[in-house]
Scaffold this active site. Structure first.
Site, PDB file in Angstrom:
ATOM      1  N   ARG A  44       0.831  -1.199   0.000  1.00  0.00           N
ATOM      2  CA  ARG A  44       0.000   0.000   0.000  1.00  0.00           C
ATOM      3  C   ARG A  44       0.865   1.247   0.000  1.00  0.00           C
ATOM      4  O   ARG A  44       1.788   1.386   0.793  1.00  0.00           O
ATOM      5  CB  ARG A  44      -0.877  -0.029   1.249  1.00  0.00           C
ATOM      6  N   GLN A  66      -7.490  -6.363  18.059  1.00  0.00           N
ATOM      7  CA  GLN A  66      -6.753  -7.506  17.526  1.00  0.00           C
ATOM      8  C   GLN A  66      -5.267  -7.171  17.462  1.00  0.00           C
ATOM      9  O   GLN A  66      -4.894  -6.108  16.965  1.00  0.00           O
ATOM     10  CB  GLN A  66      -7.286  -7.834  16.126  1.00  0.00           C
ATOM     11  N   GLU A  85      -0.511  -2.830   9.624  1.00  0.00           N
ATOM     12  CA  GLU A  85       0.092  -1.496   9.457  1.00  0.00           C
ATOM     13  C   GLU A  85      -0.852  -0.381   9.914  1.00  0.00           C
ATOM     14  O   GLU A  85      -0.438   0.568  10.579  1.00  0.00           O
ATOM     15  CB  GLU A  85       0.476  -1.298   7.985  1.00  0.00           C
ATOM     16  N   GLU A 119      -3.979  -9.090   3.640  1.00  0.00           N
ATOM     17  CA  GLU A 119      -4.670  -8.233   4.604  1.00  0.00           C
ATOM     18  C   GLU A 119      -5.222  -6.978   3.929  1.00  0.00           C
ATOM     19  O   GLU A 119      -6.364  -6.579   4.148  1.00  0.00           O
ATOM     20  CB  GLU A 119      -3.734  -7.833   5.742  1.00  0.00           C
ATOM     21  N   ASN A 120      -4.422  -6.356   3.090  1.00  0.00           N
ATOM     22  CA  ASN A 120      -4.870  -5.138   2.406  1.00  0.00           C
ATOM     23  C   ASN A 120      -6.026  -5.419   1.453  1.00  0.00           C
ATOM     24  O   ASN A 120      -6.971  -4.631   1.347  1.00  0.00           O
ATOM     25  CB  ASN A 120      -3.700  -4.507   1.635  1.00  0.00           C
ATOM     26  N   ARG A 123      -9.343  -5.892   3.280  1.00  0.00           N
ATOM     27  CA  ARG A 123      -9.918  -4.646   3.788  1.00  0.00           C
ATOM     28  C   ARG A 123     -10.188  -3.651   2.667  1.00  0.00           C
ATOM     29  O   ARG A 123     -10.550  -2.509   2.922  1.00  0.00           O
ATOM     30  CB  ARG A 123      -8.978  -4.027   4.829  1.00  0.00           C
TER      31      ARG A 123
END
Length: 286
Positions: A44, A66, A85, A119-120, A123
């Site tokens: 990102r 979390q 991050e 993860e990015n 989301r």
């Protein structure tokens, strides 16, 4: 059919996040924020400051829901983020001095990049160009195939291939896609055009005329038809010139028929002597 790997959630890839307890390979500890470094492989490029502030206020009020996931850095006593991050940055904004983290004892560079990317994507934090650049890094730095990336992120291989095509566009057009000014669908259509000036011209039309992807597809189909017509005319002229040149050299009537890929040449003769003369011109022997 859409793959389900991404839908299972990051917890399925990192079981400790769901169980919230350490395994033989993971330990949960509290780490000072100044001992944590960002992920070198963070796909990102930009973070929404307003959303970070919202998350910071939530952390101030309710605490961190979390833990983040980290691995030991090459510097003793320091750690590098694998996943989390945003939570790390928001915790700093909230004024926290430390953060709960799961320490993964064995995580190579490839795994760190894979998990940060997943993860990015879960989301929806990456814009289409950031996604494409992340996929490109996985290919160039870690030797992933399109199929392997598809398995990692839970998408069809064709989606990976089409996303990567966006990187062939001019930088200013890529920026329009990153900012959401034009859609990835528009971008994929434009990526099929070789002339970069024409790409930018059509991109301007998309903005100014609010063209749909279907409208752009029709424009491009028209360009291809026009290009094919021009190519046919050029080919006909070249064949005519070639025929005239051969006729001058051989001194007889010649026909050329066919396409740029295959065809035939007909050479006329009007007597045995004429045939012998032509074969000599061609440097053949009877």
């Amino acid at each position: 059919m859409q793959k389900k790997a991404l839908g299972r959630g990051l917890e399925s890839l990192i079981p400790a996040l769901a169980a919230n307890k350490a395994s033989t390979d993971e330990t949960i500890i509290t780490i000072p924020l100044d001992k944590i470094k960002s992920n070198r492989f963070q796909p990102r490029n930009k973070f929404d400051e307003a959303k970070l502030q919202e998350l910071a206020h939530s952390i101030e009020k309710h605490g961190l829901a979390q833990p983040i996931l980290v691995a030991a850095s090459i510097v003793p006593g320091e750690y590098e983020i694998i996943a989390g991050e945003r939570r790390y940055r928001a915790s700093k904004l909230a004024g926290n001095k430390d953060i709960k983290a799961i320490v993964k004892q064995s995580a190579d560079d490839k795994q760190r990049f894979d998990l940060a990317l997943v993860e990015n994507l879960q989301r929806e934090d990456l814009d289409p160009i950031e996604e494409a650049r992340a996929f490109k890094r996985l290919i160039e730095e870690f030797g992933h195939t399109h199929e392997q990336i598809a398995e990692i992120v839970g998408r069809e291989r064709s989606v990976i291939t089409n996303t990567l095509r966006l990187l062939s566009l001019p930088e200013d057009v890529q920026l329009l896609i990153s900012k959401g000014k034009i859609s990835p669908g528009h971008g994929r259509m434009l990526a099929g055009i070789e002339d970069k000036n024409r790409i930018e011209t059509i991109a301007d039309r998309i903005l100014n005329e609010n063209l749909s992807v279907r409208a752009v597809e029709k424009i491009i189909a028209g360009l291809r038809s026009e290009k094919k017509s021009d190519g046919q005319k050029k080919q006909e002229i070249e064949l005519t010139n070639l025929k005239e040149e051969i006729q001058r050299k051989l001194g007889t009537k010649v026909n050329i028929s066919g396409t740029g890929k295959k065809g035939k040449i007909e050479i006329y003769y009007y007597s045995l002597e004429d045939l012998e003369r032509i074969t000599k011109e061609l440097k053949f022997s009877c």
